[in-house]
Design a protein around this motif. Structure first.
Motif, PDB file in Angstrom:
ATOM      1  N   ILE A   1       1.380   6.588  -6.891  1.00  0.00           N
ATOM      2  CA  ILE A   1       0.314   7.557  -7.189  1.00  0.00           C
ATOM      3  C   ILE A   1       0.848   8.979  -7.012  1.00  0.00           C
ATOM      4  N   SER A   2       1.640   9.197  -5.978  1.00  0.00           N
ATOM      5  CA  SER A   2       2.224  10.522  -5.748  1.00  0.00           C
ATOM      6  C   SER A   2       3.153  10.914  -6.892  1.00  0.00           C
ATOM      7  N   ALA A   3       3.984   9.967  -7.345  1.00  0.00           N
ATOM      8  CA  ALA A   3       4.886  10.251  -8.470  1.00  0.00           C
ATOM      9  C   ALA A   3       4.087  10.555  -9.741  1.00  0.00           C
ATOM     10  N   PHE A   4       3.014   9.793  -9.963  1.00  0.00           N
ATOM     11  CA  PHE A   4       2.161  10.049 -11.130  1.00  0.00           C
ATOM     12  C   PHE A   4       1.543  11.442 -11.060  1.00  0.00           C
ATOM     13  N   LEU A   5       1.050  11.819  -9.890  1.00  0.00           N
ATOM     14  CA  LEU A   5       0.446  13.148  -9.753  1.00  0.00           C
ATOM     15  C   LEU A   5       1.480  14.255  -9.953  1.00  0.00           C
ATOM     16  N   LEU A   6       2.695  14.053  -9.445  1.00  0.00           N
ATOM     17  CA  LEU A   6       3.756  15.037  -9.668  1.00  0.00           C
ATOM     18  C   LEU A   6       4.082  15.155 -11.150  1.00  0.00           C
ATOM     19  N   LEU A   7       4.173  14.020 -11.831  1.00  0.00           N
ATOM     20  CA  LEU A   7       4.462  14.021 -13.261  1.00  0.00           C
ATOM     21  C   LEU A   7       3.351  14.720 -14.037  1.00  0.00           C
TER      22      LEU A   7
ATOM     23  N   GLU B   1       0.836  -1.206   0.000  1.00  0.00           N
ATOM     24  CA  GLU B   1       0.000   0.000   0.000  1.00  0.00           C
ATOM     25  C   GLU B   1       0.869   1.254   0.000  1.00  0.00           C
ATOM     26  N   SER B   2       1.965   1.212   0.740  1.00  0.00           N
ATOM     27  CA  SER B   2       2.875   2.348   0.779  1.00  0.00           C
ATOM     28  C   SER B   2       3.515   2.595  -0.583  1.00  0.00           C
ATOM     29  N   LEU B   3       3.950   1.526  -1.235  1.00  0.00           N
ATOM     30  CA  LEU B   3       4.556   1.667  -2.562  1.00  0.00           C
ATOM     31  C   LEU B   3       3.539   2.165  -3.590  1.00  0.00           C
ATOM     32  N   LEU B   4       2.312   1.692  -3.496  1.00  0.00           N
ATOM     33  CA  LEU B   4       1.278   2.165  -4.418  1.00  0.00           C
ATOM     34  C   LEU B   4       0.979   3.650  -4.199  1.00  0.00           C
ATOM     35  N   MET B   5       0.936   4.079  -2.946  1.00  0.00           N
ATOM     36  CA  MET B   5       0.717   5.506  -2.684  1.00  0.00           C
ATOM     37  C   MET B   5       1.895   6.337  -3.178  1.00  0.00           C
TER      38      MET B   5
ATOM     39  N   ALA C   1      -4.710  20.874  -7.168  1.00  0.00           N
ATOM     40  CA  ALA C   1      -3.723  19.897  -7.632  1.00  0.00           C
ATOM     41  C   ALA C   1      -2.536  19.816  -6.673  1.00  0.00           C
ATOM     42  N   LEU C   2      -2.067  20.963  -6.202  1.00  0.00           N
ATOM     43  CA  LEU C   2      -0.958  20.968  -5.241  1.00  0.00           C
ATOM     44  C   LEU C   2      -1.352  20.306  -3.929  1.00  0.00           C
ATOM     45  N   PHE C   3      -2.542  20.610  -3.457  1.00  0.00           N
ATOM     46  CA  PHE C   3      -3.000  20.038  -2.194  1.00  0.00           C
ATOM     47  C   PHE C   3      -3.170  18.529  -2.307  1.00  0.00           C
ATOM     48  N   LEU C   4      -3.762  18.048  -3.394  1.00  0.00           N
ATOM     49  CA  LEU C   4      -3.948  16.613  -3.592  1.00  0.00           C
ATOM     50  C   LEU C   4      -2.610  15.892  -3.692  1.00  0.00           C
ATOM     51  N   THR C   5      -1.666  16.478  -4.412  1.00  0.00           N
ATOM     52  CA  THR C   5      -0.339  15.878  -4.534  1.00  0.00           C
ATOM     53  C   THR C   5       0.369  15.837  -3.188  1.00  0.00           C
ATOM     54  N   ALA C   6       0.312  16.932  -2.450  1.00  0.00           N
ATOM     55  CA  ALA C   6       0.943  16.968  -1.128  1.00  0.00           C
ATOM     56  C   ALA C   6       0.295  15.970  -0.180  1.00  0.00           C
ATOM     57  N   LEU C   7      -1.019  15.842  -0.252  1.00  0.00           N
ATOM     58  CA  LEU C   7      -1.726  14.888   0.599  1.00  0.00           C
ATOM     59  C   LEU C   7      -1.333  13.448   0.266  1.00  0.00           C
ATOM     60  N   CYS C   8      -1.195  13.149  -1.008  1.00  0.00           N
ATOM     61  CA  CYS C   8      -0.772  11.793  -1.411  1.00  0.00           C
ATOM     62  C   CYS C   8       0.664  11.505  -0.964  1.00  0.00           C
ATOM     63  N   ILE C   9       1.537  12.485  -1.082  1.00  0.00           N
ATOM     64  CA  ILE C   9       2.922  12.307  -0.626  1.00  0.00           C
ATOM     65  C   ILE C   9       2.948  12.084   0.882  1.00  0.00           C
ATOM     66  N   LEU C  10       2.173  12.869   1.602  1.00  0.00           N
ATOM     67  CA  LEU C  10       2.090  12.709   3.054  1.00  0.00           C
ATOM     68  C   LEU C  10       1.565  11.327   3.433  1.00  0.00           C
ATOM     69  N   ALA C  11       0.543  10.848   2.722  1.00  0.00           N
ATOM     70  CA  ALA C  11      -0.005   9.520   2.994  1.00  0.00           C
ATOM     71  C   ALA C  11       1.024   8.438   2.701  1.00  0.00           C
ATOM     72  N   ALA C  12       1.792   8.591   1.632  1.00  0.00           N
ATOM     73  CA  ALA C  12       2.819   7.599   1.292  1.00  0.00           C
ATOM     74  C   ALA C  12       3.904   7.546   2.363  1.00  0.00           C
ATOM     75  N   VAL C  13       4.320   8.706   2.845  1.00  0.00           N
ATOM     76  CA  VAL C  13       5.331   8.748   3.904  1.00  0.00           C
ATOM     77  C   VAL C  13       4.769   8.158   5.193  1.00  0.00           C
ATOM     78  N   TRP C  14       3.529   8.503   5.514  1.00  0.00           N
ATOM     79  CA  TRP C  14       2.877   7.973   6.716  1.00  0.00           C
ATOM     80  C   TRP C  14       2.801   6.450   6.652  1.00  0.00           C
ATOM     81  N   LEU C  15       2.412   5.921   5.514  1.00  0.00           N
ATOM     82  CA  LEU C  15       2.327   4.471   5.359  1.00  0.00           C
ATOM     83  C   LEU C  15       3.696   3.812   5.450  1.00  0.00           C
ATOM     84  N   ALA C  16       4.711   4.453   4.901  1.00  0.00           N
ATOM     85  CA  ALA C  16       6.066   3.897   4.994  1.00  0.00           C
ATOM     86  C   ALA C  16       6.531   3.843   6.454  1.00  0.00           C
TER      87      ALA C  16
END
Length: 139
Positions: A27-33, A20-24, A46-61
């Motif tokens: 998704i974060s890399a895709f949104l940044l791209l 789940e962490s890797l998938l998030m 768009a910035l808020f959604l990308t930041a939220l996805c990055i935060l979720a990925a870090v939280w999951l890691a």
């Protein structure tokens, strides 16, 4: 205190959380791209959604690493994430354009992870002292 070695159920839980962490992160890399390649209609959103996805990925890691190490604080964070994922999965079945395929990819791992988090061996493993030693003071 009983032996709290890492069981196969704990390993399975860590694998699910890691996936789940890797998938998030993906998704974060895709949104940044997408943000760089294509100009969004609403830059702030768009910035808020990308930041939220990055935060979720870090939280999951962090939760995944904590679960692997048997830290007690990871259980609550993992349960919160699984229930959020379950809600999104159930929501993807409903609505104007139902997507049961997406729901199955979200609901199944969430249910398995919730069951694993509530099993006695995983609960015992995650109930260890956060200081790293296996002995707790008697109450």
């Amino acid at each position: 205190m009983p032996d709290t070695k890492r069981t196969p159920l704990v390993t399975l839980l860590v694998i699910i959380l890691g996936a789940e962490s890797l998938l998030m992160a993906g998704i974060s890399a895709f949104l940044l791209l997408e943000f760089v390649i294509d100009a969004p209609d609403f830059v702030g959103t768009a910035l808020f959604l990308t930041a939220l996805c990055i935060l979720a990925a870090v939280w999951l890691a962090i939760i995944t690493l904590g679960a692997w190490r048997g830290r007690s604080w990871t259980r609550g964070g993992a349960l919160v994430w699984q229930f959020l994922q379950l809600a999104v999965g159930i929501g993807s079945i409903q609505g104007l354009v139902p997507r049961p395929d997406i729901a199955s990819w979200l609901v199944l791992p969430a249910v398995v992870a919730i069951v694993l988090l509530l099993t006695p061996s995983v609960s015992l493993y995650l109930a260890r002292d956060d200081a790293g030693d296996d002995e707790r003071p008697e109450e």
